[in-house]
Design an enzyme around this catalytic site. Structure first.
Site, mmCIF file in Angstrom:
data_model
loop_
_atom_site.group_PDB
_atom_site.id
_atom_site.type_symbol
_atom_site.label_atom_id
_atom_site.label_comp_id
_atom_site.label_asym_id
_atom_site.label_seq_id
_atom_site.Cartn_x
_atom_site.Cartn_y
_atom_site.Cartn_z
ATOM 1 C CE LYS A 1 9.544 16.614 -1.857
ATOM 2 N NZ LYS A 1 8.757 16.296 -3.016
ATOM 3 N NE ARG B 1 5.263 4.642 1.106
ATOM 4 C CZ ARG B 1 6.478 4.907 0.617
ATOM 5 N NH1 ARG B 1 7.513 4.955 1.426
ATOM 6 N NH2 ARG B 1 6.666 5.120 -0.675
ATOM 7 C CB CYS C 1 5.404 13.021 -0.016
ATOM 8 S SG CYS C 1 6.627 12.008 -0.849
ATOM 9 C CG PHE D 1 -2.989 20.157 -5.477
ATOM 10 C CD1 PHE D 1 -2.425 19.654 -6.628
ATOM 11 C CD2 PHE D 1 -2.759 19.496 -4.287
ATOM 12 C CE1 PHE D 1 -1.636 18.522 -6.598
ATOM 13 C CE2 PHE D 1 -1.981 18.362 -4.241
ATOM 14 C CZ PHE D 1 -1.407 17.879 -5.400
ATOM 15 C CB VAL E 1 12.519 8.702 -4.911
ATOM 16 C CG1 VAL E 1 13.618 9.657 -5.339
ATOM 17 C CG2 VAL E 1 11.257 9.487 -4.599
ATOM 18 C CE LYS F 1 8.726 10.977 3.862
ATOM 19 N NZ LYS F 1 9.523 12.168 3.589
ATOM 20 N N GLY G 1 -3.042 11.753 1.665
ATOM 21 C CA GLY G 1 -2.279 10.663 2.282
ATOM 22 C C GLY G 1 -0.990 10.501 1.511
ATOM 23 C CB THR H 1 11.947 14.755 1.508
ATOM 24 O OG1 THR H 1 11.516 14.579 0.164
ATOM 25 C CG2 THR H 1 11.394 16.055 2.075
ATOM 26 C CE1 TYR I 1 -11.769 18.525 -9.764
ATOM 27 C CE2 TYR I 1 -9.654 19.628 -9.687
ATOM 28 C CZ TYR I 1 -10.785 19.258 -10.389
ATOM 29 O OH TYR I 1 -10.920 19.636 -11.689
HETATM 30 P P1 NAD Z 1 10.813 3.901 -0.340
HETATM 31 O O1 NAD Z 1 10.474 3.472 1.033
HETATM 32 O O2 NAD Z 1 9.952 3.483 -1.483
HETATM 33 O O3 NAD Z 1 12.300 3.442 -0.704
HETATM 34 C C1 NAD Z 1 13.399 3.614 0.140
HETATM 35 C C2 NAD Z 1 14.384 2.477 -0.141
HETATM 36 O O4 NAD Z 1 15.588 2.722 0.555
HETATM 37 C C3 NAD Z 1 13.886 1.110 0.307
HETATM 38 O O5 NAD Z 1 13.903 0.208 -0.781
HETATM 39 C C4 NAD Z 1 14.886 0.704 1.392
HETATM 40 O O6 NAD Z 1 15.121 -0.695 1.449
HETATM 41 C C5 NAD Z 1 16.125 1.454 0.954
HETATM 42 N N1 NAD Z 1 17.138 1.635 1.982
HETATM 43 C C6 NAD Z 1 16.983 1.955 3.291
HETATM 44 N N2 NAD Z 1 18.192 2.015 3.898
HETATM 45 C C7 NAD Z 1 19.124 1.745 2.953
HETATM 46 C C8 NAD Z 1 20.555 1.661 2.956
HETATM 47 N N3 NAD Z 1 21.254 1.892 4.074
HETATM 48 N N4 NAD Z 1 21.181 1.360 1.809
HETATM 49 C C9 NAD Z 1 20.486 1.127 0.680
HETATM 50 N N5 NAD Z 1 19.135 1.190 0.616
HETATM 51 C C10 NAD Z 1 18.465 1.495 1.736
HETATM 52 O O7 NAD Z 1 10.910 5.489 -0.279
HETATM 53 P P2 NAD Z 1 10.559 6.551 -1.433
HETATM 54 O O8 NAD Z 1 9.099 6.725 -1.509
HETATM 55 O O9 NAD Z 1 11.322 6.206 -2.653
HETATM 56 O O10 NAD Z 1 11.157 7.881 -0.785
HETATM 57 C C11 NAD Z 1 12.564 8.096 -0.694
HETATM 58 C C12 NAD Z 1 12.792 9.552 -0.318
HETATM 59 O O11 NAD Z 1 12.317 10.396 -1.381
HETATM 60 C C13 NAD Z 1 12.036 10.005 0.931
HETATM 61 O O12 NAD Z 1 12.811 10.942 1.617
HETATM 62 C C14 NAD Z 1 10.796 10.680 0.371
HETATM 63 O O13 NAD Z 1 10.269 11.650 1.227
HETATM 64 C C15 NAD Z 1 11.336 11.314 -0.892
HETATM 65 N N6 NAD Z 1 10.352 11.523 -1.940
HETATM 66 C C16 NAD Z 1 9.411 10.571 -2.203
HETATM 67 C C17 NAD Z 1 8.484 10.773 -3.235
HETATM 68 C C18 NAD Z 1 7.431 9.742 -3.539
HETATM 69 O O14 NAD Z 1 6.497 10.074 -4.254
HETATM 70 N N7 NAD Z 1 7.523 8.518 -3.032
HETATM 71 C C19 NAD Z 1 8.533 11.960 -3.994
HETATM 72 C C20 NAD Z 1 9.526 12.902 -3.715
HETATM 73 C C21 NAD Z 1 10.430 12.678 -2.684
#
Ligand code: NAD
Length: 440
Positions: free
Chosen positions: A210, A334, A266, A255, A11, A269, A263, A121, A257
């Site tokens: 969300k 994941r 998002c 959605f 993100v 969890k 998995g 989130t 299918y």
């Molecule tokens: P991710 O695990 O890919 O990335 C998180 C990053 O944060 C990592 O690189 C980690 O090293 C870094 N981090 C942790 N602690 C830190 C700190 N103190 N300072 C700086 N960096 C730090 O996670 P993601 O998939 O990008 O998800 C991030 C958030 O967005 C989550 O809450 C997730 O639920 C939400 N989200 C994810 C998606 C998705 O498709 N992946 C979509 C919408 C919302």
């Protein structure tokens, strides 16, 4: 104008890059030094179509920067976006330790007014916790500074993240002050030129939006998987049923299918976290509990079909798995159903060979040498007892079935995504198992 994005994962990296594309100066920070080192040498740590070129372009224009330092970046920024992970804690609630540690850092180092935007989130009420952690640090330093909170949940989908961010269905922003709203409108204006809605609401409603969105999507998936399993039992074909119900605009075609379960980082969890929120407020979310139960069972449905076919004797059998990521066009494994299926096969004494267009490195992190890695999709099929399809990548949709039949020990396919036509498979002489349709 400058902003800082804290957390450079799926993100954060997409958010920072897309904002820099509008002309803003953006620094993406992360505590993962290896990740920042890679990004500073042009290596993109995740697979996301279109991202590499956009990062390269904006780095060259000196609008996009990567750094491990928060302290040196926040005070020339107008807004700080927190986009760190919120993984599930032991009780299912979202673990806020990364979000709150960023809040503490901001409180330690801020020297001027900032808008602090939570993009991760997070459960309802988190913004209040973020405010109190920042305020605690300001009090410790004995300084008086104003700051505003904004909740700005992200709805991008891995695999189409760039497009989703640039052309969002909607932007949701929770704020408490006009000043914060003005900043958020200004930042998102370039993405709203096509008339996409910008919903301004209170912070708890934005946080809830969300979770409600992901919970609704997960519910559609589990509902359809439940119907698919019943179709198989009663002799109906879920592919026909899906079309029949999808034509009703109140239901829609998206959605619904059936497959091997949801998995990713998002849905699992977020469903867990919302169930936990319900429990915390003494309001058990019964539908979501069922959604989760159905999904856990569904992730094992393909495994169950394999075990039944081989009469529970999987010792020394060789299986090839096509597709490892939780969905196509990402390398994210994941909570992927592939992990449950591969673990089950290995536990039962089988040998597993895998192929995925993007997630081979991720698989190496999960399984190391416990599985074999195909050079391409066909190479591992030689002498294998069956092919299992877990992720519906495009390149699996029209493979060379004749060549495959020559390689495989048995003309046997377990398809967890219903990508082939059962009657065509029958004509080709395959034994074909799919979801929600009796095997042939
Ligand atoms: P991710 O695990 O890919 O990335 C998180 C990053 O944060 C990592 O690189 C980690 O090293 C870094 N981090 C942790 N602690 C830190 C700190 N103190 N300072 C700086 N960096 C730090 O996670 P993601 O998939 O990008 O998800 C991030 C958030 O967005 C989550 O809450 C997730 O639920 C939400 N989200 C994810 C998606 C998705 O498709 N992946 C979509 C919408 C919302």
């Amino acid at each position: 104008m400058k902003i800082t994005v804290v957390g450079t994962g799926y993100v954060g990296l997409v958010t920072g890059t897309c904002f820099s594309e509008t002309g803003l100066t953006v620094t993406c920070t992360d505590i993962d030094e290896e990740k920042i080192k890679k990004l500073n040498t042009g290596i993109i740590p995740i697979y996301e179509p279109g991202l590499e070129a956009m990062v390269e372009r904006n780095v060259k224009k000196q609008r996009l920067f990567f750094s491990t330092g928060l302290k040196e970046n926040i005070n020339d920024s107008e807004a700080i976006f927190i986009a760190v992970g919120t993984p599930p804690g032991e009780d299912g609630s979202a673990d806020l330790k990364y979000v709150l540690s960023v809040a503490a850092e901001i409180g330690k180092y801020m020297t001027k007014y900032l808008v602090i935007v939570v993009k991760s989130t997070v459960p309802i009420g988190t913004s209040k916790k973020v405010i109190s952690v920042i305020q605690e640090q300001l009090d410790k330093r004995g300084v008086q500074l104003t700051f505003d909170m904004a909740s700005n949940p992200e709805f991008l989908k891995e695999g189409t993240a760039i497009d989703d961010f640039l052309k969002p269905d909607r932007i949701v922003v929770g704020v408490e002050t006009e000043r914060a709203e003005k900043t958020m409108r200004h930042l998102y204006n370039p993405f709203l030129l096509n008339g996409h809605p910008f919903f301004v609401m209170d912070i708890p409603s934005a946080e809830m939006t969300k979770y409600a969105a992901n919970a609704m999507l997960a519910t559609k998936i589990s509902f359809m998987n439940d119907i698919a399993n019943l179709c198989e039992i009663v002799g109906a074909d879920v592919n026909l049923v899906r079309k029949g119900i999808g034509a009703d605009p109140r239901i829609g075609t998206k959605f619904i299918y059936p497959g091997a379960g949801y998995g990713g980082s998002c849905f699992p969890k977020d469903v867990k976290a919302l169930i936990k929120t319900g429990e915390d407020y003494n309001y058990p979310l019964q539908i979501l509990k069922a959604v989760e139960d159905v999904n856990e069972r569904q992730k094992r449905v393909v495994l169950h079909k394999i075990k039944t076919h081989f009469r529970n004797n999987l010792q020394h059998k060789i299986f090839v798995v096509w597709g490892l990521s939780f969905k196509p066009e990402t390398d994210d494994m994941r909570e992927a159903p592939s992990v449950t299926i591969i673990e089950g096969l290995l536990e039962a004494g089988s040998k597993v060979k895998v192929y995925d267009p993007a997630a081979m490195n991720e698989c190496m992190k999960h399984f190391g040498n416990r599985v074999g890695y195909g050079k391409d999709q066909y190479e591992p099929l030689l002498e294998a007892d069956a092919l299992i399809i877990v992720t519906e990548w495009s390149e699996f949709r029209l493979p060379d079935f004749v060549q495959m039949a020559k390689s495989l020990k048995n003309k046997l396919i377990f398809d967890g995504r219903n990508i082939y036509n059962p009657s065509e498979m029958k004509e080709l002489g395959y034994c074909y198992y799919s979801i929600g349709h009796q095997s042939i």
